[in-house]
Design a protein around this motif. Structure first.
Motif, PDB file in Angstrom:
ATOM      1  N   GLU A  83     103.784  71.533  36.804  1.00  0.00           N
ATOM      2  CA  GLU A  83     103.815  71.303  38.248  1.00  0.00           C
ATOM      3  C   GLU A  83     102.503  70.726  38.752  1.00  0.00           C
ATOM      4  O   GLU A  83     102.461  70.123  39.825  1.00  0.00           O
ATOM      5  CB  GLU A  83     104.130  72.615  38.965  1.00  0.00           C
ATOM      6  CG  GLU A  83     105.545  73.134  38.702  1.00  0.00           C
ATOM      7  CD  GLU A  83     105.849  74.410  39.471  1.00  0.00           C
ATOM      8  OE1 GLU A  83     104.941  74.872  40.215  1.00  0.00           O
ATOM      9  OE2 GLU A  83     106.964  74.933  39.346  1.00  0.00           O
ATOM     10  N   ASP A  84     101.439  70.931  38.003  1.00  0.00           N
ATOM     11  CA  ASP A  84     100.138  70.380  38.389  1.00  0.00           C
ATOM     12  C   ASP A  84      99.973  68.918  37.954  1.00  0.00           C
ATOM     13  O   ASP A  84      98.914  68.324  38.126  1.00  0.00           O
ATOM     14  CB  ASP A  84      99.011  71.225  37.799  1.00  0.00           C
ATOM     15  CG  ASP A  84      99.089  71.348  36.273  1.00  0.00           C
ATOM     16  OD1 ASP A  84     100.011  70.773  35.673  1.00  0.00           O
ATOM     17  OD2 ASP A  84      98.232  72.046  35.698  1.00  0.00           O
ATOM     18  N   GLY A  85     101.036  68.331  37.381  1.00  0.00           N
ATOM     19  CA  GLY A  85     100.982  66.935  36.969  1.00  0.00           C
ATOM     20  C   GLY A  85     100.342  66.696  35.619  1.00  0.00           C
ATOM     21  O   GLY A  85     100.237  65.543  35.178  1.00  0.00           O
ATOM     22  N   ARG A  86      99.956  67.751  34.913  1.00  0.00           N
ATOM     23  CA  ARG A  86      99.308  67.601  33.621  1.00  0.00           C
ATOM     24  C   ARG A  86     100.350  67.685  32.501  1.00  0.00           C
ATOM     25  O   ARG A  86     101.263  68.507  32.551  1.00  0.00           O
ATOM     26  CB  ARG A  86      98.237  68.676  33.414  1.00  0.00           C
ATOM     27  CG  ARG A  86      97.149  68.671  34.485  1.00  0.00           C
ATOM     28  CD  ARG A  86      96.068  69.694  34.177  1.00  0.00           C
ATOM     29  NE  ARG A  86      95.206  69.247  33.086  1.00  0.00           N
ATOM     30  CZ  ARG A  86      94.105  68.509  33.246  1.00  0.00           C
ATOM     31  NH1 ARG A  86      93.744  68.110  34.467  1.00  0.00           N
ATOM     32  NH2 ARG A  86      93.378  68.149  32.208  1.00  0.00           N
ATOM     33  N   LEU A  87     100.189  66.829  31.513  1.00  0.00           N
ATOM     34  CA  LEU A  87     101.038  66.870  30.328  1.00  0.00           C
ATOM     35  C   LEU A  87     100.414  67.813  29.306  1.00  0.00           C
ATOM     36  O   LEU A  87      99.221  67.693  28.974  1.00  0.00           O
ATOM     37  CB  LEU A  87     101.162  65.482  29.701  1.00  0.00           C
ATOM     38  CG  LEU A  87     102.207  64.533  30.283  1.00  0.00           C
ATOM     39  CD1 LEU A  87     102.046  63.155  29.658  1.00  0.00           C
ATOM     40  CD2 LEU A  87     103.615  65.056  30.036  1.00  0.00           C
ATOM     41  N   ARG A  88     101.220  68.747  28.823  1.00  0.00           N
ATOM     42  CA  ARG A  88     100.748  69.671  27.800  1.00  0.00           C
ATOM     43  C   ARG A  88     101.528  69.435  26.509  1.00  0.00           C
ATOM     44  O   ARG A  88     102.689  69.031  26.543  1.00  0.00           O
ATOM     45  CB  ARG A  88     100.860  71.110  28.289  1.00  0.00           C
ATOM     46  CG  ARG A  88      99.868  71.401  29.428  1.00  0.00           C
ATOM     47  CD  ARG A  88     100.035  72.787  30.040  1.00  0.00           C
ATOM     48  NE  ARG A  88      98.965  73.050  30.993  1.00  0.00           N
ATOM     49  CZ  ARG A  88      98.964  72.662  32.278  1.00  0.00           C
ATOM     50  NH1 ARG A  88     100.003  71.970  32.752  1.00  0.00           N
ATOM     51  NH2 ARG A  88      97.947  72.946  33.062  1.00  0.00           N
ATOM     52  N   PHE A  89     100.850  69.706  25.397  1.00  0.00           N
ATOM     53  CA  PHE A  89     101.374  69.300  24.097  1.00  0.00           C
ATOM     54  C   PHE A  89     101.518  70.520  23.181  1.00  0.00           C
ATOM     55  O   PHE A  89     100.513  71.049  22.692  1.00  0.00           O
ATOM     56  CB  PHE A  89     100.433  68.269  23.456  1.00  0.00           C
ATOM     57  CG  PHE A  89     100.214  67.044  24.302  1.00  0.00           C
ATOM     58  CD1 PHE A  89     100.971  65.907  24.091  1.00  0.00           C
ATOM     59  CD2 PHE A  89      99.266  67.027  25.316  1.00  0.00           C
ATOM     60  CE1 PHE A  89     100.788  64.765  24.870  1.00  0.00           C
ATOM     61  CE2 PHE A  89      99.068  65.895  26.097  1.00  0.00           C
ATOM     62  CZ  PHE A  89      99.837  64.759  25.883  1.00  0.00           C
ATOM     63  N   PRO A  90     102.736  70.971  22.936  1.00  0.00           N
ATOM     64  CA  PRO A  90     102.933  72.082  22.008  1.00  0.00           C
ATOM     65  C   PRO A  90     102.402  71.720  20.612  1.00  0.00           C
ATOM     66  O   PRO A  90     102.434  70.568  20.186  1.00  0.00           O
ATOM     67  CB  PRO A  90     104.455  72.265  21.987  1.00  0.00           C
ATOM     68  CG  PRO A  90     104.940  71.652  23.267  1.00  0.00           C
ATOM     69  CD  PRO A  90     104.005  70.503  23.532  1.00  0.00           C
ATOM     70  N   ARG A  91     101.944  72.737  19.905  1.00  0.00           N
ATOM     71  CA  ARG A  91     101.406  72.521  18.560  1.00  0.00           C
ATOM     72  C   ARG A  91     102.397  71.788  17.652  1.00  0.00           C
ATOM     73  O   ARG A  91     102.025  70.886  16.906  1.00  0.00           O
ATOM     74  CB  ARG A  91     101.050  73.873  17.937  1.00  0.00           C
ATOM     75  CG  ARG A  91      99.680  74.396  18.304  1.00  0.00           C
ATOM     76  CD  ARG A  91      99.512  75.842  17.864  1.00  0.00           C
ATOM     77  NE  ARG A  91      98.114  76.216  17.714  1.00  0.00           N
ATOM     78  CZ  ARG A  91      97.278  76.418  18.706  1.00  0.00           C
ATOM     79  NH1 ARG A  91      97.707  76.264  19.963  1.00  0.00           N
ATOM     80  NH2 ARG A  91      96.016  76.776  18.487  1.00  0.00           N
ATOM     81  N   ALA A  92     103.641  72.194  17.701  1.00  0.00           N
ATOM     82  CA  ALA A  92     104.642  71.593  16.818  1.00  0.00           C
ATOM     83  C   ALA A  92     104.781  70.103  17.087  1.00  0.00           C
ATOM     84  O   ALA A  92     104.987  69.304  16.152  1.00  0.00           O
ATOM     85  CB  ALA A  92     105.984  72.289  16.989  1.00  0.00           C
ATOM     86  N   LEU A  93     104.661  69.682  18.355  1.00  0.00           N
ATOM     87  CA  LEU A  93     104.757  68.266  18.695  1.00  0.00           C
ATOM     88  C   LEU A  93     103.597  67.492  18.079  1.00  0.00           C
ATOM     89  O   LEU A  93     103.793  66.410  17.485  1.00  0.00           O
ATOM     90  CB  LEU A  93     104.752  68.088  20.216  1.00  0.00           C
ATOM     91  CG  LEU A  93     104.629  66.648  20.726  1.00  0.00           C
ATOM     92  CD1 LEU A  93     105.808  65.796  20.271  1.00  0.00           C
ATOM     93  CD2 LEU A  93     104.498  66.622  22.256  1.00  0.00           C
ATOM     94  N   VAL A  94     102.388  68.028  18.214  1.00  0.00           N
ATOM     95  CA  VAL A  94     101.216  67.353  17.645  1.00  0.00           C
ATOM     96  C   VAL A  94     101.364  67.220  16.136  1.00  0.00           C
ATOM     97  O   VAL A  94     101.110  66.155  15.553  1.00  0.00           O
ATOM     98  CB  VAL A  94      99.926  68.123  18.002  1.00  0.00           C
ATOM     99  CG1 VAL A  94      98.718  67.452  17.348  1.00  0.00           C
ATOM    100  CG2 VAL A  94      99.736  68.194  19.523  1.00  0.00           C
ATOM    101  N   GLU A  95     101.808  68.284  15.488  1.00  0.00           N
ATOM    102  CA  GLU A  95     101.967  68.240  14.033  1.00  0.00           C
ATOM    103  C   GLU A  95     103.040  67.242  13.615  1.00  0.00           C
ATOM    104  O   GLU A  95     102.882  66.526  12.618  1.00  0.00           O
ATOM    105  CB  GLU A  95     102.299  69.640  13.526  1.00  0.00           C
ATOM    106  CG  GLU A  95     101.116  70.605  13.656  1.00  0.00           C
ATOM    107  CD  GLU A  95     101.516  72.059  13.460  1.00  0.00           C
ATOM    108  OE1 GLU A  95     102.729  72.313  13.278  1.00  0.00           O
ATOM    109  OE2 GLU A  95     100.630  72.927  13.500  1.00  0.00           O
ATOM    110  N   ASP A  96     104.130  67.168  14.377  1.00  0.00           N
ATOM    111  CA  ASP A  96     105.189  66.203  14.064  1.00  0.00           C
ATOM    112  C   ASP A  96     104.665  64.770  14.175  1.00  0.00           C
ATOM    113  O   ASP A  96     104.987  63.914  13.330  1.00  0.00           O
ATOM    114  CB  ASP A  96     106.377  66.388  15.010  1.00  0.00           C
ATOM    115  CG  ASP A  96     107.172  67.645  14.708  1.00  0.00           C
ATOM    116  OD1 ASP A  96     106.959  68.230  13.629  1.00  0.00           O
ATOM    117  OD2 ASP A  96     107.999  68.049  15.561  1.00  0.00           O
TER     118      ASP A  96
END
Length: 512
Positions: A83-96
């Motif tokens: 909601e604050d407009g920031r994109l967050r990246f789950p660990r699994a996504l980064v590893e993929d």
């Protein structure tokens, strides 16, 4: 009467001519892509902690200000828009996305002899930056940099063996229209060297013109896509932890156009990045990991260089400290993180805070260039010619930097230990009935070209010899070499028919 002993074929003159001739690739003591990796300021545990902290930063803090296109691309892959407009990246996504990332990049030159293979600990040195001034060594003054200066830098770099690529080192301040600036930068660089080139684009709408020009130079779009000899230097983030909206759109256009990209994160430790060396590396790593997600969500496996470029800062004054020991550590530590991920990477080294190519410049440039090379940094950017904390570029310093990098590469090569180099039989021959010295022995002569790097401009004469030849000045010698290079026709110059076609389509500011 004994017959006279036969003289050695060719004599001293022939041997001198042989030594003066260009060395073949198999006996050159140094070359592009030599393996570094001997210097490791970070332990395995250190790297793991930096990695885990970077993942925490991506998952908990994320990055702001992505363009809508980037939001769509990354959220479709698994990033979370808060909601604050920031994109967050789950660990699994980064590893993929790390699993999909290109691990072995070939940066092409217009001439295949200049192709660079980026993987492992292979080291390459070149220029980079956005200097806005040229160093006038005669008047010890600074003036605005021009398109001609950029073209001349490319022509000089073409002639320097230890400058392996040319990323645009300065801004042509005499071209005031940004669209024209972007394509004139490509023209000036490509007309000066056939080595790999790095450029940026001011706005996404200008990429199409740049690609059209590159297609003309390459001989068509298919030829360009088969061997893209220019990459996009892309400051896709604005530290701390924000995307650079327009640069991201430029990056998307370049990727679609088949252009390799450099994901450049250039925080300043103590200002736009944490003041500690480890903290600055964490933030740069996190930001570039976000770039890896972005690129591979758009085009899996597209060639993208992991460009962690944190800079040092003098906390007393706020001045950049690109020539400091801290800078050398930052770049070497970043090189280790590139290897941790198995990704081709680049960082800054070899720049100086000194305003002139003087003793300060020498110690600053050598310190970070050697440490970057020993750490196995794939792309050592800003390695020669850059002064005044990236504000000034110097042609003479670029020439002298070729010598300096040669010595740095000899350090990268290291010490070979085998039966021949251990030299027991040579010691036996010299000491047991031999001359008692190694001067002129077959073993010494056979390896003098393979093992030793001889400076082009570095002066190793005695004071007496130096005085007898007029006490040559190093800077003046470099200036004369610059004039010699620029007095000859550039080998990268375009065919007249192609050049005419380019000038009919684009407003080229360089004279014919």
């Amino acid at each position: 009467m004994n017959a006279p002993s036969p003289r050695r074929s060719g004599g001293r003159a022939a041997r001198r001519a042989s030594r003066a001739a260009p060395l073949t690739q198999d006996i050159r003591p140094i070359r592009p892509g030599m393996e570094g990796g001997q210097y490791k300021p970070l332990t395995e545990r250190d790297m793991q902690r930096i990695h885990e902290t970077a993942l925490d930063a991506l998952e908990q803090i994320g990055l702001a200000d992505a363009p809508q296109s980037g939001i769509d691309i990354m959220t479709a892959a698994g990033a979370i828009l808060g909601e604050d407009g920031r994109l967050r990246f789950p660990r699994a996504l980064v590893e993929d996305m790390l699993a999909k990332a290109c691990k072995d990049i070939s940066l092409r030159g217009r001439d295949p002899q200049y192709d660079l293979q980026l993987s492992g600990n292979r080291v390459h040195f070149g220029t980079a930056g956005a200097a806005v001034h040229m160093v006038d060594i005669d008047g010890k003054e600074y003036r605005d940099s021009t398109l001609q200066d950029l073209h001349d830098a490319a022509r000089i770099a073409e002639q320097l063996e230890n400058i392996h690529f040319l990323q645009r080192p300065m801004v042509a301040r005499d071209v005031t229209d940004n669209r024209e600036l972007d394509y004139n930068t490509i023209y000036a660089c490509c007309a000066g060297t056939k080595k790999h080139i790095g450029v940026n684009f001011t706005e996404p709408d200008y990429v199409a013109d740049g690609l059209e020009l590159l297609h003309m130079i390459a001989g068509g779009e298919d030829a360009w896509r088969a061997r893209p000899f220019v990459s996009n230097t892309n400051c896709f983030v604005v530290p701390p932890m924000k995307f650079a909206t327009e640069s991201c759109e430029v990056m998307e256009a370049c990727i679609r156009g088949g252009m390799p990209v450099l994901l450049l994160s250039a925080g300043m430790a103590g200002a736009t990045a944490p003041s500690t060396v480890a903290g600055a590396i964490v933030q740069a790593t996190a930001e570039c990991l976000a770039g890896i997600v972005y690129v591979n969500a758009l085009a899996p496996g597209h060639p993208a260089i992991f460009g962690t470029w944190p800079f040092g800062l003098d906390l007393r004054s706020g001045a950049m400290t690109v020539g400091s020991g801290e800078q050398a550590l930052l770049s070497a530590g970043c090189a280790q993180m590139h290897k941790f991920y198995g990704l081709p990477g680049g960082a800054a080294a070899g720049a100086s805070d000194s305003k002139l190519p003087d003793m300060q410049a020498g110690w600053e440039q050598m310190c970070s260039n050697v440490m970057a090379g020993l750490s196995g940094l794939n792309m050592v950017y800003e390695a020669a010619g850059m002064h005044a904390s990236l504000l000034g570029f110097c042609h003479e310093s670029l020439i002298l930097g070729d010598d300096l990098i040669g010595q740095a590469l000899r350090c990268v090569r290291g010490i070979e230990v085998d039966e021949e180099t251990l030299a027991l039989e040579q010691i036996r021959e010299v000491c047991l009935g031999g001359p008692g010295h190694y001067l002129g022995t077959d073993a010494t002569l056979s390896r003098m070209q393979k093992d030793h790097v001889y400076p082009t401009f570095g002066d190793r004469t005695s004071p007496k010899e130096w005085s007898e030849v007029g006490k040559p000045d190093l800077i003046e010698t470099a200036r004369k070499r610059k004039e010699e290079i620029l007095a000859t026709t550039a080998s990268a110059r375009f065919d007249p028919e192609l050049d005419q076609a380019i000038r009919a389509r684009f407003n080229i500011h360089l004279p014919q």
